[in-house]
Design a protein around this motif. Structure first.
Motif, PDB file in Angstrom:
ATOM      1  N   PHE A  47       0.825  -1.214   0.000  1.00  0.00           N
ATOM      2  CA  PHE A  47       0.000   0.000   0.000  1.00  0.00           C
ATOM      3  C   PHE A  47       0.859   1.264   0.000  1.00  0.00           C
ATOM      4  O   PHE A  47       0.519   2.252  -0.667  1.00  0.00           O
ATOM      5  N   LEU A  48       1.952   1.247   0.738  1.00  0.00           N
ATOM      6  CA  LEU A  48       2.826   2.423   0.783  1.00  0.00           C
ATOM      7  C   LEU A  48       3.528   2.638  -0.557  1.00  0.00           C
ATOM      8  O   LEU A  48       3.738   3.773  -0.978  1.00  0.00           O
ATOM      9  N   GLY A  49       3.879   1.540  -1.226  1.00  0.00           N
ATOM     10  CA  GLY A  49       4.534   1.652  -2.526  1.00  0.00           C
ATOM     11  C   GLY A  49       3.652   2.332  -3.554  1.00  0.00           C
ATOM     12  O   GLY A  49       4.132   3.105  -4.396  1.00  0.00           O
ATOM     13  N   LYS A  50       2.352   2.064  -3.493  1.00  0.00           N
ATOM     14  CA  LYS A  50       1.422   2.733  -4.408  1.00  0.00           C
ATOM     15  C   LYS A  50       1.439   4.246  -4.204  1.00  0.00           C
ATOM     16  O   LYS A  50       1.184   5.005  -5.128  1.00  0.00           O
ATOM     17  N   MET A  51       1.737   4.636  -2.979  1.00  0.00           N
ATOM     18  CA  MET A  51       1.787   6.063  -2.641  1.00  0.00           C
ATOM     19  C   MET A  51       3.224   6.602  -2.651  1.00  0.00           C
ATOM     20  O   MET A  51       3.529   7.606  -2.006  1.00  0.00           O
ATOM     21  N   LEU A  52       4.117   5.903  -3.352  1.00  0.00           N
ATOM     22  CA  LEU A  52       5.494   6.362  -3.635  1.00  0.00           C
ATOM     23  C   LEU A  52       6.423   6.298  -2.432  1.00  0.00           C
ATOM     24  O   LEU A  52       7.484   6.927  -2.438  1.00  0.00           O
ATOM     25  N   PHE A  53       6.057   5.533  -1.392  1.00  0.00           N
ATOM     26  CA  PHE A  53       6.974   5.297  -0.281  1.00  0.00           C
ATOM     27  C   PHE A  53       7.644   3.950  -0.519  1.00  0.00           C
ATOM     28  O   PHE A  53       7.029   2.899  -0.328  1.00  0.00           O
ATOM     29  N   SER A  54       8.896   3.975  -0.943  1.00  0.00           N
ATOM     30  CA  SER A  54       9.591   2.732  -1.264  1.00  0.00           C
ATOM     31  C   SER A  54      10.953   2.704  -0.564  1.00  0.00           C
ATOM     32  O   SER A  54      11.425   3.717  -0.044  1.00  0.00           O
ATOM     33  N   GLY A  55      11.582   1.515  -0.564  1.00  0.00           N
ATOM     34  CA  GLY A  55      12.905   1.384   0.041  1.00  0.00           C
ATOM     35  C   GLY A  55      12.913   1.819   1.488  1.00  0.00           C
ATOM     36  O   GLY A  55      12.013   1.509   2.274  1.00  0.00           O
ATOM     37  N   ASP A  56      13.942   2.569   1.849  1.00  0.00           N
ATOM     38  CA  ASP A  56      14.087   3.028   3.242  1.00  0.00           C
ATOM     39  C   ASP A  56      13.135   4.163   3.597  1.00  0.00           C
ATOM     40  O   ASP A  56      13.055   4.556   4.769  1.00  0.00           O
ATOM     41  N   GLU A  57      12.412   4.693   2.602  1.00  0.00           N
ATOM     42  CA  GLU A  57      11.470   5.786   2.882  1.00  0.00           C
ATOM     43  C   GLU A  57      10.396   5.356   3.871  1.00  0.00           C
ATOM     44  O   GLU A  57       9.854   6.200   4.608  1.00  0.00           O
ATOM     45  N   VAL A  58      10.071   4.059   3.909  1.00  0.00           N
ATOM     46  CA  VAL A  58       9.003   3.593   4.808  1.00  0.00           C
ATOM     47  C   VAL A  58       9.422   3.677   6.275  1.00  0.00           C
ATOM     48  O   VAL A  58       8.584   3.582   7.168  1.00  0.00           O
ATOM     49  N   TYR A  59      10.717   3.867   6.526  1.00  0.00           N
ATOM     50  CA  TYR A  59      11.209   3.991   7.908  1.00  0.00           C
ATOM     51  C   TYR A  59      11.346   5.456   8.336  1.00  0.00           C
ATOM     52  O   TYR A  59      11.822   5.744   9.435  1.00  0.00           O
ATOM     53  N   LYS A  60      10.918   6.355   7.488  1.00  0.00           N
ATOM     54  CA  LYS A  60      10.981   7.785   7.794  1.00  0.00           C
ATOM     55  C   LYS A  60      10.020   8.107   8.945  1.00  0.00           C
ATOM     56  O   LYS A  60       8.873   7.638   8.944  1.00  0.00           O
ATOM     57  N   PRO A  61      10.444   8.909   9.943  1.00  0.00           N
ATOM     58  CA  PRO A  61       9.536   9.260  11.044  1.00  0.00           C
ATOM     59  C   PRO A  61       8.361  10.094  10.548  1.00  0.00           C
ATOM     60  O   PRO A  61       8.542  11.037   9.764  1.00  0.00           O
ATOM     61  N   VAL A  62       7.155   9.776  10.989  1.00  0.00           N
ATOM     62  CA  VAL A  62       5.974  10.499  10.509  1.00  0.00           C
ATOM     63  C   VAL A  62       5.968  11.949  10.988  1.00  0.00           C
ATOM     64  O   VAL A  62       5.341  12.811  10.377  1.00  0.00           O
ATOM     65  N   LYS A  63       6.706  12.234  12.075  1.00  0.00           N
ATOM     66  CA  LYS A  63       6.688  13.604  12.618  1.00  0.00           C
ATOM     67  C   LYS A  63       7.407  14.605  11.709  1.00  0.00           C
ATOM     68  O   LYS A  63       7.253  15.815  11.895  1.00  0.00           O
ATOM     69  N   VAL A  64       8.190  14.131  10.731  1.00  0.00           N
ATOM     70  CA  VAL A  64       8.894  15.043   9.825  1.00  0.00           C
ATOM     71  C   VAL A  64       8.253  15.089   8.443  1.00  0.00           C
ATOM     72  O   VAL A  64       8.786  15.719   7.527  1.00  0.00           O
ATOM     73  N   LEU A  65       7.101  14.449   8.271  1.00  0.00           N
ATOM     74  CA  LEU A  65       6.471  14.384   6.952  1.00  0.00           C
ATOM     75  C   LEU A  65       5.888  15.736   6.544  1.00  0.00           C
ATOM     76  O   LEU A  65       5.403  16.504   7.375  1.00  0.00           O
ATOM     77  N   SER A  66       5.932  15.994   5.247  1.00  0.00           N
ATOM     78  CA  SER A  66       5.304  17.202   4.690  1.00  0.00           C
ATOM     79  C   SER A  66       3.798  16.990   4.617  1.00  0.00           C
ATOM     80  O   SER A  66       3.293  15.875   4.810  1.00  0.00           O
ATOM     81  N   GLY A  67       3.083  18.073   4.299  1.00  0.00           N
ATOM     82  CA  GLY A  67       1.626  17.961   4.168  1.00  0.00           C
ATOM     83  C   GLY A  67       1.223  16.964   3.099  1.00  0.00           C
ATOM     84  O   GLY A  67       0.303  16.160   3.296  1.00  0.00           O
ATOM     85  N   GLY A  68       1.910  16.993   1.948  1.00  0.00           N
ATOM     86  CA  GLY A  68       1.602  16.064   0.868  1.00  0.00           C
ATOM     87  C   GLY A  68       1.895  14.627   1.241  1.00  0.00           C
ATOM     88  O   GLY A  68       1.149  13.705   0.881  1.00  0.00           O
ATOM     89  N   GLU A  69       2.991  14.390   1.987  1.00  0.00           N
ATOM     90  CA  GLU A  69       3.338  13.031   2.408  1.00  0.00           C
ATOM     91  C   GLU A  69       2.315  12.485   3.400  1.00  0.00           C
ATOM     92  O   GLU A  69       1.966  11.294   3.357  1.00  0.00           O
ATOM     93  N   LYS A  70       1.804  13.345   4.272  1.00  0.00           N
ATOM     94  CA  LYS A  70       0.774  12.900   5.216  1.00  0.00           C
ATOM     95  C   LYS A  70      -0.509  12.519   4.481  1.00  0.00           C
ATOM     96  O   LYS A  70      -1.172  11.537   4.839  1.00  0.00           O
TER      97      LYS A  70
END
Length: 534
Positions: free
Chosen positions: A421-444
């Protein structure tokens, strides 16, 4: 005319774009598009002179006046609305203030008289005597009354400030207008007025916007910021999009044919290189193979998500029943005696007051209690909710993206399942381990869409789902909702989004609602006819 020569700019060792050579001419409107972070707003800042390029130059006739839509809505709080609008023409404002200061002098001299005479001439030449009337016309077009002209900017709401800043950018017939997201915060009537204004405008317009309908209506050219380059194409956004998709397909097809030819040649060489009677042919084919290369696809900065909502089960005939709902928020009644039924196959756009739509969705998702009335979901329905404000889903979360999504999965919590599901939304590789507290509005927003796709619901409730998204993501959500076989209840400012998704329009009014089984364009036409009669 604006001439851009050999322009390049980079930050922290990364090049945004380089070797840009362009010309922007009068009578044209240029829509600037590109992925988030590609450099659209940076390019406008360079054109306006606010930012120096790393290399190259921007040249325009010094006699021309450039106007820019300002983004800092608090910078003018100490000024009146009238002064703020007139400041859109800095020289006129300067002349006006100098003239008034001279007239106010108690010891007015002959030299002051000569200077005032010069200023009066320049003031009249720039249309100063019509400035207040012109400012009032601009405010009226944007849906604000002329009584606001004497108000302090600090007393205005955020939506009113947006319109005043836009009026300032359009004021005084500038030769060049630079607009960064001018439709943000505007209602439909104001957007329509702005479109008409720009269509009649004889100068040069450059506009950055995520509103596809707006770009299609006003733009004569599309400026594409991609591949670290900036190129101009004739035509509006839809023309550019269809053309670019066709070109991508042609290149892929050409590459596929070349790859097949290479495989055939390689197979021939392998089979006959040891055969003396065929060795000459093998040698000639080897030479041909050396010349044949597969053209690499350009590494575009654009990334298209894949939005696909699948229902775990088909809904029955009973979907949603709403009867006499009323709700007061902060002392203002936003819903009054609201009644409607949702039927199988409905994709309903709720238009009118934005607060009313948000309040209705919160009630339907049991985040708020109605003051009066009731509602009931059909027993076969399951709902997924996309709120306009998603902060409560992320505030205080000290987890990675994949851990965040895991908490919403009732079935499979394996990493491969969640990555799907995350890959469909362009979160791939190590991006899935990114902390949600630093996400941009578009990433959220993309996280919220991953969550919704995972649920398999047959009813989607979505409040402004295109906010914070780039054009590519908006297109993906748009296509996903068009293809969805279930029920959609949504609100959006995006004209094209509403027009292509909704088959029913419900306008929330002070007395309840106006319910029409029609497209958005048909609804707007009907509404305009009623207003003209009234």
């Amino acid at each position: 005319m604006i001439t851009v020569t050999d322009l390049s700019i980079g930050f922290d060792g990364q090049t945004l774009f380089s070797n840009v050579n362009l010309k922007f001419t009068a009578g044209n409107c240029y829509g600037i598009i590109g992925a988030n972070g590609a450099g659209k707003s940076t390019f406008l800042r360079i054109l306006s002179g606010e930012l120096e390029p790393t290399k190259g130059e921007v040249v325009r006739d010094p006699k021309t006046r450039m106007s820019v839509l300002r983004q800092d809505h608090f910078a003018f709080d100490q000024y009146s609305v009238l002064d703020t609008i007139i400041m859109g023409n800095p020289r006129l404002y300067q002349v006006m203030k100098e003239k008034d200061a001279l007239y106010a002098k108690p010891d007015f001299s002959d030299e002051d008289g000569i200077r005032v005479s010069e200023l009066e001439g320049e003031f009249a030449e720039m249309g100063g005597w019509d400035a207040e009337t012109d400012a009032a016309k601009l405010l009226g077009g944007l849906g604000l009354g002329s009584e606001l002209l004497e108000s302090q900017m600090s007393a205005l709401t955020g939506a009113e400030k947006v319109k005043v800043m836009l009026a300032a950018a359009l004021f005084g017939q500038p030769d060049i207008i630079l607009l960064d997201e001018p439709t943000n915060g505007l209602d439909i009537r104001s957007i329509n007025w702005l479109e008409d204004f720009l269509l009649d405008y004889p100068g040069t317009v450059l506009v950055v916007s995520h509103d596809r309908h707006f770009l299609n209506n006003v733009c004569t050219h599309t400026v594409d910021v991609d591949y670290n380059k900036i190129k101009i194409y004739v035509g509006n956004y839809d023309f550019w999009y269809e053309s670019s998709q066709l070109m991508q397909r042609l290149i892929k097809d050409q590459n596929r044919k070349r790859e097949e030819k290479i495989k055939d040649l390689q197979a021939f060489i392998q089979r006959f290189s040891a055969n003396k009677s065929k060795s000459k042919q093998a040698t000639s084919r080897r030479k041909l193979l050396d010349k044949l290369t597969v053209e690499e696809m350009p590494a575009s900065s654009r990334r298209y998500p894949f939005v696909s909502f699948q229902m775990d089960r088909e809904p029955g005939k009973e979907i949603l029943w709403v009867e006499n709902l009323s709700k007061t928020v902060d002392g203002v009644q936003v819903l009054h005696n609201l009644s409607f039924r949702v039927n199988k196959g409905d994709k309903i756009a709720f238009v009118g007051d934005e607060i009313a739509a948000t309040t209705l969705f919160k009630i339907l998702m049991e985040e708020l209690e109605p003051d009066e009335g009731a509602f009931k979901w059909g027993v076969s329905t399951s709902q997924s909710y996309f709120p306009q404000d998603n902060s409560s889903y992320f505030n205080g979360c000290d987890t990675s993206i994949i851990q965040w999504l895991e908490q919403y999965s009732d079935h499979d919590t394996t990493e491969s399942y969640l990555r799907g599901f995350l890959g469909k939304m362009l979160f791939s590789g190590d991006e899935v381990y990114k902390p949600v507290k630093v996400l941009s509005g578009g990433e959220k927003v993309r996280c919220m869409l991953s969550r919704m796709m995972m649920f398999g619901s047959n009813v989607l409730v979505m409040d402004q789902p295109t906010n914070h998204l780039d054009l590519e993501s908006i297109t993906a959500v748009n296509d996903g909702l068009i293809a969805f076989k279930g029920i959609v209840l949504f609100a959006s400012h995006d004209h094209q989004f509403v027009q292509t998704v909704a088959n029913r329009i419900i306008e929330l009014t002070p007395d309840g609602c106006i319910d029409r089984m029609c497209t958005y364009d048909d609804y707007l036409e009907m509404r305009e006819t009623i207003l003209n009669r009234g």
